[in-house]
Design a protein around this motif. Structure first.
Motif, PDB file in Angstrom:
ATOM      1  N   PHE A   1      -3.058  -8.483 -26.287  1.00  0.00           N
ATOM      2  CA  PHE A   1      -3.390  -9.905 -26.170  1.00  0.00           C
ATOM      3  C   PHE A   1      -4.883 -10.129 -26.365  1.00  0.00           C
ATOM      4  CE2 PHE A   1       0.649 -11.321 -24.118  1.00  0.00           C
ATOM      5  CZ  PHE A   1       0.771 -12.537 -24.779  1.00  0.00           C
ATOM      6  N   GLU A   2      -5.678  -9.301 -25.721  1.00  0.00           N
ATOM      7  CA  GLU A   2      -7.125  -9.444 -25.828  1.00  0.00           C
ATOM      8  C   GLU A   2      -7.574  -9.283 -27.282  1.00  0.00           C
ATOM      9  OE1 GLU A   2     -11.185  -7.641 -23.730  1.00  0.00           O
ATOM     10  OE2 GLU A   2      -9.254  -6.641 -23.458  1.00  0.00           O
ATOM     11  N   ARG A   3      -7.002  -8.287 -27.972  1.00  0.00           N
ATOM     12  CA  ARG A   3      -7.374  -8.040 -29.369  1.00  0.00           C
ATOM     13  C   ARG A   3      -7.023  -9.234 -30.252  1.00  0.00           C
ATOM     14  NH1 ARG A   3      -5.395  -6.785 -34.092  1.00  0.00           N
ATOM     15  NH2 ARG A   3      -3.233  -6.840 -33.375  1.00  0.00           N
ATOM     16  N   LEU A   4      -5.823  -9.816 -30.028  1.00  0.00           N
ATOM     17  CA  LEU A   4      -5.371 -10.931 -30.853  1.00  0.00           C
ATOM     18  C   LEU A   4      -6.207 -12.191 -30.610  1.00  0.00           C
ATOM     19  CD1 LEU A   4      -1.516 -10.404 -30.506  1.00  0.00           C
ATOM     20  CD2 LEU A   4      -2.907  -9.993 -32.552  1.00  0.00           C
ATOM     21  N   VAL A   5      -6.573 -12.407 -29.350  1.00  0.00           N
ATOM     22  CA  VAL A   5      -7.419 -13.564 -29.041  1.00  0.00           C
ATOM     23  C   VAL A   5      -8.789 -13.396 -29.695  1.00  0.00           C
ATOM     24  CG1 VAL A   5      -8.639 -14.791 -27.206  1.00  0.00           C
ATOM     25  CG2 VAL A   5      -6.227 -14.155 -26.903  1.00  0.00           C
ATOM     26  N   GLU A   6      -9.353 -12.194 -29.571  1.00  0.00           N
ATOM     27  CA  GLU A   6     -10.671 -11.935 -30.150  1.00  0.00           C
ATOM     28  C   GLU A   6     -10.647 -12.079 -31.670  1.00  0.00           C
ATOM     29  OE1 GLU A   6     -14.263  -8.642 -29.707  1.00  0.00           O
ATOM     30  OE2 GLU A   6     -12.213  -8.095 -29.150  1.00  0.00           O
TER      31      GLU A   6
ATOM     32  N   ARG B   1       0.843  -1.203   0.000  1.00  0.00           N
ATOM     33  CA  ARG B   1       0.000   0.000   0.000  1.00  0.00           C
ATOM     34  C   ARG B   1       0.877   1.252   0.000  1.00  0.00           C
ATOM     35  NH1 ARG B   1      -1.987   1.043   5.721  1.00  0.00           N
ATOM     36  NH2 ARG B   1       0.217   1.622   5.794  1.00  0.00           N
ATOM     37  N   ASP B   2       1.872   1.271   0.881  1.00  0.00           N
ATOM     38  CA  ASP B   2       2.737   2.449   0.996  1.00  0.00           C
ATOM     39  C   ASP B   2       3.582   2.653  -0.260  1.00  0.00           C
ATOM     40  OD1 ASP B   2       1.670   2.778   3.466  1.00  0.00           O
ATOM     41  OD2 ASP B   2       3.554   2.660   4.573  1.00  0.00           O
ATOM     42  N   ILE B   3       4.050   1.575  -0.856  1.00  0.00           N
ATOM     43  CA  ILE B   3       4.831   1.704  -2.098  1.00  0.00           C
ATOM     44  C   ILE B   3       3.975   2.317  -3.197  1.00  0.00           C
ATOM     45  CG2 ILE B   3       5.944   0.394  -3.949  1.00  0.00           C
ATOM     46  CD1 ILE B   3       6.935  -1.545  -1.735  1.00  0.00           C
ATOM     47  N   CYS B   4       2.749   1.833  -3.342  1.00  0.00           N
ATOM     48  CA  CYS B   4       1.864   2.353  -4.387  1.00  0.00           C
ATOM     49  C   CYS B   4       1.538   3.829  -4.167  1.00  0.00           C
ATOM     50  CB  CYS B   4       0.572   1.547  -4.434  1.00  0.00           C
ATOM     51  SG  CYS B   4       0.763  -0.107  -5.149  1.00  0.00           S
ATOM     52  N   LEU B   5       1.373   4.239  -2.921  1.00  0.00           N
ATOM     53  CA  LEU B   5       0.990   5.618  -2.647  1.00  0.00           C
ATOM     54  C   LEU B   5       2.162   6.585  -2.720  1.00  0.00           C
ATOM     55  CD1 LEU B   5      -1.533   5.107   0.297  1.00  0.00           C
ATOM     56  CD2 LEU B   5      -2.041   5.597  -2.098  1.00  0.00           C
ATOM     57  N   THR B   6       3.382   6.101  -2.500  1.00  0.00           N
ATOM     58  CA  THR B   6       4.548   6.994  -2.508  1.00  0.00           C
ATOM     59  C   THR B   6       5.316   6.971  -3.829  1.00  0.00           C
ATOM     60  OG1 THR B   6       5.894   5.263  -1.446  1.00  0.00           O
ATOM     61  CG2 THR B   6       4.862   6.893   0.000  1.00  0.00           C
ATOM     62  N   ASN B   7       4.988   6.049  -4.716  1.00  0.00           N
ATOM     63  CA  ASN B   7       5.586   6.029  -6.055  1.00  0.00           C
ATOM     64  C   ASN B   7       4.477   5.985  -7.106  1.00  0.00           C
ATOM     65  OD1 ASN B   7       7.833   6.080  -7.760  1.00  0.00           O
ATOM     66  ND2 ASN B   7       7.907   3.857  -7.939  1.00  0.00           N
ATOM     67  N   ARG B   8       3.429   6.731  -6.839  1.00  0.00           N
ATOM     68  CA  ARG B   8       2.178   6.624  -7.589  1.00  0.00           C
ATOM     69  C   ARG B   8       2.330   6.877  -9.080  1.00  0.00           C
ATOM     70  NH1 ARG B   8      -2.179  10.154  -4.919  1.00  0.00           N
ATOM     71  NH2 ARG B   8      -0.769  11.766  -5.673  1.00  0.00           N
ATOM     72  N   GLU B   9       2.952   7.986  -9.457  1.00  0.00           N
ATOM     73  CA  GLU B   9       3.027   8.343 -10.876  1.00  0.00           C
ATOM     74  C   GLU B   9       3.836   7.331 -11.683  1.00  0.00           C
ATOM     75  OE1 GLU B   9       1.208  10.615 -12.314  1.00  0.00           O
ATOM     76  OE2 GLU B   9       0.338  11.005 -10.333  1.00  0.00           O
ATOM     77  N   ALA B  10       4.956   6.897 -11.128  1.00  0.00           N
ATOM     78  CA  ALA B  10       5.780   5.916 -11.844  1.00  0.00           C
ATOM     79  C   ALA B  10       5.055   4.579 -11.960  1.00  0.00           C
ATOM     80  CB  ALA B  10       7.120   5.732 -11.131  1.00  0.00           C
ATOM     81  N   ILE B  11       4.332   4.186 -10.919  1.00  0.00           N
ATOM     82  CA  ILE B  11       3.591   2.926 -10.964  1.00  0.00           C
ATOM     83  C   ILE B  11       2.430   3.019 -11.946  1.00  0.00           C
ATOM     84  CG2 ILE B  11       2.098   1.384  -9.615  1.00  0.00           C
ATOM     85  CD1 ILE B  11       3.973   1.862  -7.232  1.00  0.00           C
ATOM     86  N   LEU B  12       1.761   4.157 -11.978  1.00  0.00           N
ATOM     87  CA  LEU B  12       0.674   4.330 -12.956  1.00  0.00           C
ATOM     88  C   LEU B  12       1.197   4.216 -14.381  1.00  0.00           C
ATOM     89  CD1 LEU B  12      -1.402   7.224 -11.349  1.00  0.00           C
ATOM     90  CD2 LEU B  12      -2.192   4.894 -11.794  1.00  0.00           C
ATOM     91  N   ALA B  13       2.378   4.800 -14.637  1.00  0.00           N
ATOM     92  CA  ALA B  13       2.968   4.681 -15.974  1.00  0.00           C
ATOM     93  C   ALA B  13       3.279   3.232 -16.303  1.00  0.00           C
ATOM     94  CB  ALA B  13       4.235   5.532 -16.062  1.00  0.00           C
ATOM     95  N   ALA B  14       3.775   2.485 -15.314  1.00  0.00           N
ATOM     96  CA  ALA B  14       4.077   1.069 -15.526  1.00  0.00           C
ATOM     97  C   ALA B  14       2.796   0.268 -15.767  1.00  0.00           C
ATOM     98  CB  ALA B  14       4.831   0.519 -14.322  1.00  0.00           C
ATOM     99  N   MET B  15       1.739   0.593 -15.031  1.00  0.00           N
ATOM    100  CA  MET B  15       0.466  -0.102 -15.208  1.00  0.00           C
ATOM    101  C   MET B  15      -0.118   0.156 -16.598  1.00  0.00           C
ATOM    102  SD  MET B  15      -1.137   0.534 -11.403  1.00  0.00           S
ATOM    103  CE  MET B  15      -2.718  -0.258 -11.723  1.00  0.00           C
ATOM    104  N   ARG B  16       0.060   1.380 -17.103  1.00  0.00           N
ATOM    105  CA  ARG B  16      -0.422   1.688 -18.455  1.00  0.00           C
ATOM    106  C   ARG B  16       0.376   0.912 -19.503  1.00  0.00           C
ATOM    107  NH1 ARG B  16      -0.229   7.263 -16.204  1.00  0.00           N
ATOM    108  NH2 ARG B  16      -2.331   7.699 -15.437  1.00  0.00           N
ATOM    109  N   LEU B  17       1.684   0.782 -19.266  1.00  0.00           N
ATOM    110  CA  LEU B  17       2.525  -0.015 -20.162  1.00  0.00           C
ATOM    111  C   LEU B  17       2.012  -1.454 -20.222  1.00  0.00           C
ATOM    112  CD1 LEU B  17       5.202  -0.475 -21.793  1.00  0.00           C
ATOM    113  CD2 LEU B  17       6.277  -0.987 -19.580  1.00  0.00           C
ATOM    114  N   PHE B  18       1.744  -2.039 -19.063  1.00  0.00           N
ATOM    115  CA  PHE B  18       1.218  -3.395 -19.012  1.00  0.00           C
ATOM    116  C   PHE B  18      -0.171  -3.459 -19.653  1.00  0.00           C
ATOM    117  CE2 PHE B  18      -1.300  -6.690 -16.902  1.00  0.00           C
ATOM    118  CZ  PHE B  18      -0.520  -7.806 -17.167  1.00  0.00           C
ATOM    119  N   GLY B  19      -0.976  -2.439 -19.390  1.00  0.00           N
ATOM    120  CA  GLY B  19      -2.329  -2.423 -19.924  1.00  0.00           C
ATOM    121  C   GLY B  19      -2.357  -2.469 -21.446  1.00  0.00           C
ATOM    122  N   ARG B  20      -1.404  -1.783 -22.066  1.00  0.00           N
ATOM    123  CA  ARG B  20      -1.345  -1.796 -23.538  1.00  0.00           C
ATOM    124  C   ARG B  20      -1.037  -3.199 -24.056  1.00  0.00           C
ATOM    125  NH1 ARG B  20       1.121   3.287 -22.546  1.00  0.00           N
ATOM    126  NH2 ARG B  20       3.232   2.436 -22.747  1.00  0.00           N
ATOM    127  N   GLU B  21      -0.117  -3.899 -23.400  1.00  0.00           N
ATOM    128  CA  GLU B  21       0.223  -5.254 -23.823  1.00  0.00           C
ATOM    129  C   GLU B  21      -0.943  -6.209 -23.567  1.00  0.00           C
ATOM    130  OE1 GLU B  21       3.114  -6.423 -25.387  1.00  0.00           O
ATOM    131  OE2 GLU B  21       3.308  -4.266 -25.663  1.00  0.00           O
TER     132      GLU B  21
END
Length: 287
Positions: free
Chosen positions: A260-265, A236-256
């Motif tokens: 995958f979802e598009r290719l399966v569909e 919890r503390d890591i996510c709240l204190t490194n929020r912007e960098a983690i959000l950028a990483a989550m968006r990177l993963f989200g695109r991949e």
């Protein structure tokens, strides 16, 4: 090896703090080790395992005589923990930490220090999903990376002594700017935790035809959700204190993931093979 500090006070004698204490005692790197903790049972385990010379739940008692303070508590608890100890610390005390976020730690702790004190922010990249003094081991840091992020209140003497302490654990010590550290670790460490926890949460109550799906998981499910067993408070503390960098990483993963979802569909066999191959190639580089 030579004694680096007269007294090392470890605030939070868990996996990381306890493992450091074990090495420091075995190699006589410090004259005295004091443990500060919130719960007596964990301090009792640390004492029984021979990690500490003294254990206390009182910050003032832990601070007296400490020329090195190791903050191994959840990140957002660090300012409060240090504030409770500051009036009782020696004027030349060195403060260090073992948190997974460095920019926030530096910005919060540096203004608190008295003149003559130094801060050396550190991240030992050596965690496990287990916690507490019972999980500590002497070899936890051997051949693991320890990142040191010098800042404005880092003196050359303090930096040299803290780095020597960590090298004595068998770790590979390297320096990095706090912001660069946070961007890299958001992708290499924090994102995997979020993904593992999200997968575990998604499947926690999932059933098909009345059967809990997790009961049918084998090695793949166990491997990919292993770190979901880690401390929720810490993450919890890591996510709240490194929020912007983690959000950028989550968006990177989200695109991949979306790809995958598009290719399966679309039933795109070649596209799926290409993505799986790219993932396998990255995994091979970790070996």
């Amino acid at each position: 090896m030579k004694t680096l500090f007269k007294q090392m006070t470890i605030c939070g004698v868990g996996l990381i703090g306890g493992s450091l204490a074990m090495v420091a005692r075995e190699k006589k790197l410090v004259g005295r080790i004091v443990g500060l903790g919130r719960t007596q049972p964990n301090l009792d385990v640390a004492t029984e395992r021979g990690m500490l010379d003294a254990a206390t739940r009182e910050p003032a008692e832990a601070a007296r005589g400490a020329d090195l303070v190791v903050l191994a508590v959840p990140i957002r608890s660090m300012p409060e923990t240090l504030a409770a100890m500051l009036p009782y610390l020696p004027d030349n005390a060195i403060v260090t930490d073992v948190g997974s976020v460095k920019g926030w730690v530096v910005s919060e702790l540096e203004p608190m220090l008295r003149p003559g004190m130094a801060l050396v922010a550190v991240h030992p990249v050596a965690g496990k999903e287990t916690t507490g003094a019972a999980a500590a081991t002497r070899d936890l840091f051997v051949e693991r990376r320890v990142i040191v992020t010098p800042s404005a209140r880092t003196t050359p003497e303090a930096l040299a002594k803290v780095e020597e302490l960590w090298r004595a654990t068998g770790a590979r010590v390297e320096r990095m700017e706090p912001g660069v550290h946070d961007e890299i670790l958001a992708r290499a460490s924090h994102l995997p935790q979020v993904v593992a926890s999200a997968l575990a949460a998604a499947l926690a109550e999932e059933q098909v035809a009345g059967r809990p799906v997790v009961e049918f998981g084998a090695g793949g499910l166990r491997d990919t959700t292993r770190i979901a067993a880690s401390s929720p408070e810490m993450w919890r503390d890591i996510c709240l204190t490194n929020r912007e960098a983690i959000l950028a990483a989550m968006r990177l993963f989200g695109r991949e993931f979306a790809e995958f979802e598009r290719l399966v569909e679309a039933g795109d066999a070649d596209g799926l093979v290409a993505l799986f191959e790219r993932g396998r190639a990255m995994r091979e580089r970790l070996r």
